[in-house]
Each structure stands twice: as structure tokens, then as C-alpha cells.
Design a protein around this motif. Structure first.
Motif, short mmCIF file in Angstrom:
data_model
loop_
_atom_site.label_atom_id
_atom_site.label_comp_id
_atom_site.label_asym_id
_atom_site.label_seq_id
_atom_site.Cartn_x
_atom_site.Cartn_y
_atom_site.Cartn_z
N GLU A 8 0.85 -1.19 0.00
CA GLU A 8 0.00 0.00 0.00
C GLU A 8 0.88 1.24 0.00
O GLU A 8 1.99 1.22 0.56
N PRO A 9 0.42 2.35 -0.59
CA PRO A 9 1.22 3.59 -0.59
C PRO A 9 1.63 4.05 0.81
O PRO A 9 2.74 4.54 1.01
N GLU A 10 0.75 3.87 1.80
CA GLU A 10 1.07 4.25 3.17
C GLU A 10 2.21 3.40 3.72
O GLU A 10 3.06 3.89 4.45
N THR A 11 2.21 2.12 3.37
CA THR A 11 3.26 1.21 3.82
C THR A 11 4.58 1.59 3.17
O THR A 11 5.62 1.63 3.84
N ILE A 12 4.56 1.88 1.89
CA ILE A 12 5.77 2.30 1.19
C ILE A 12 6.33 3.57 1.83
O ILE A 12 7.54 3.67 2.09
N SER A 13 5.47 4.52 2.14
CA SER A 13 5.91 5.77 2.78
C SER A 13 6.56 5.49 4.12
O SER A 13 7.59 6.08 4.46
N ARG A 14 5.98 4.60 4.90
CA ARG A 14 6.55 4.28 6.22
C ARG A 14 7.88 3.57 6.09
O ARG A 14 8.82 3.85 6.84
N ILE A 15 8.02 2.67 5.13
CA ILE A 15 9.30 1.98 4.92
C ILE A 15 10.37 2.98 4.52
O ILE A 15 11.50 2.93 5.03
N ALA A 42 16.05 -1.84 -3.15
CA ALA A 42 15.34 -1.85 -4.43
C ALA A 42 14.09 -0.97 -4.38
O ALA A 42 13.80 -0.23 -5.33
N LEU A 43 13.37 -1.01 -3.26
CA LEU A 43 12.19 -0.16 -3.10
C LEU A 43 12.59 1.31 -3.12
O LEU A 43 11.96 2.12 -3.79
N MET A 44 13.65 1.64 -2.41
CA MET A 44 14.12 3.03 -2.37
C MET A 44 14.53 3.49 -3.78
O MET A 44 14.21 4.60 -4.19
N ARG A 45 15.22 2.63 -4.49
CA ARG A 45 15.65 2.97 -5.86
C ARG A 45 14.44 3.23 -6.76
O ARG A 45 14.41 4.16 -7.55
N ARG A 46 13.41 2.40 -6.61
CA ARG A 46 12.22 2.50 -7.44
C ARG A 46 11.35 3.71 -7.09
O ARG A 46 10.78 4.35 -7.97
N GLU A 47 11.27 4.05 -5.81
CA GLU A 47 10.33 5.07 -5.34
C GLU A 47 10.92 6.48 -5.26
O GLU A 47 10.16 7.43 -5.18
N MET A 48 12.23 6.60 -5.29
CA MET A 48 12.85 7.91 -5.11
C MET A 48 13.44 8.43 -6.41
O MET A 48 13.73 7.66 -7.32
N ALA A 50 16.43 9.68 -8.66
CA ALA A 50 17.79 9.12 -8.71
C ALA A 50 18.76 9.87 -7.81
O ALA A 50 19.56 9.26 -7.09
N SER A 51 18.70 11.20 -7.81
CA SER A 51 19.63 11.99 -6.99
C SER A 51 19.39 11.75 -5.49
O SER A 51 20.34 11.66 -4.72
N SER A 52 18.13 11.64 -5.10
CA SER A 52 17.81 11.38 -3.69
C SER A 52 18.27 9.98 -3.28
O SER A 52 18.80 9.78 -2.18
N PHE A 53 18.07 9.02 -4.16
CA PHE A 53 18.51 7.65 -3.87
C PHE A 53 20.03 7.60 -3.70
O PHE A 53 20.53 7.00 -2.75
N LYS A 54 20.76 8.25 -4.60
CA LYS A 54 22.23 8.25 -4.51
C LYS A 54 22.69 8.90 -3.21
O LYS A 54 23.61 8.41 -2.56
N MET A 55 22.05 9.99 -2.82
CA MET A 55 22.41 10.67 -1.58
C MET A 55 22.13 9.74 -0.38
O MET A 55 22.96 9.62 0.52
N TRP A 56 21.00 9.06 -0.39
CA TRP A 56 20.65 8.14 0.70
C TRP A 56 21.65 6.98 0.77
O TRP A 56 22.13 6.65 1.85
#
Length: 84
Positions: A8-15, A42-48, A50-56
Motif C-alpha cells: 500500500e502507498p502508506e506502507t511504502i511511505s513508512r518503509i 530496491a524499493l528506495m531505488r524504485r520510489e525515489m 535518482a539523486s535522492s537515492f544516490k544521496m541516501w
């Protein structure tokens, strides 16, 4: 290994929120949501973006607090009432 059900979108946001938190280890996400560290990445890569994912990734790579077996402390860490 079977296909994982859609989150669920809420679950993705919490993760994502838990993954961004410096003191929340990947093990806590795995316990609560049954997602391994690789699956969280993989979830972070898909949902963020690219620049935010690289920083994270740069920030959390090798960070002791994100890997419970590398932590110098166990007692005294904050545990949200949402965590199991």
C-alpha cells in the motif's frame, strides 16, 4: 520464492521513512515488513528520484546504526509504537 504482494502507498511511505532514519536498522524494517535489506534498497531505488537515492545510499552505506550487528549500542534506542 513467490511474488511479493503489492504494498500500500502508506506502507511504502513508512518503509521509506524508516530507511531514512539513521538509527532504524534494516533488521527492524525486515521484522515489521518482511523486507530484506536488498529489497528495501530496491524499493528506495524504485520510489525515489535518482539523486535522492544516490544521496541516501552514500549516507547509509556502511553506517553502523543501519546494521544491528555492527552497532555499538542496543539499549536506549528509540522504538516507535508503530514498530513491532
Amino acid at each position: 520464492m513467490g511474488k511479493r504482494p503489492e504494498l500500500e502507498p502508506e506502507t511504502i511511505s513508512r518503509i521509506i521513512e524508516m530507511a531514512w532514519e539513521d538509527k532504524t536498522p534494516f533488521a527492524a524494517i525486515e521484522i515489521q515488513y518482511n523486507l530484506s535489506e536488498k529489497e528495501v534498497i530496491a524499493l528506495m531505488r524504485r520510489e525515489m528520484k535518482a539523486s535522492s537515492f544516490k544521496m541516501w545510499r552514500k549516507r547509509v552505506s556502511g553506517r553502523k546504526t543501519k546494521h544491528i550487528h555492527q552497532r555499538d549500542f542496543l539499549v536506549g534506542r528509540f522504538k516507535s509504537s508503530n514498530q513491532k
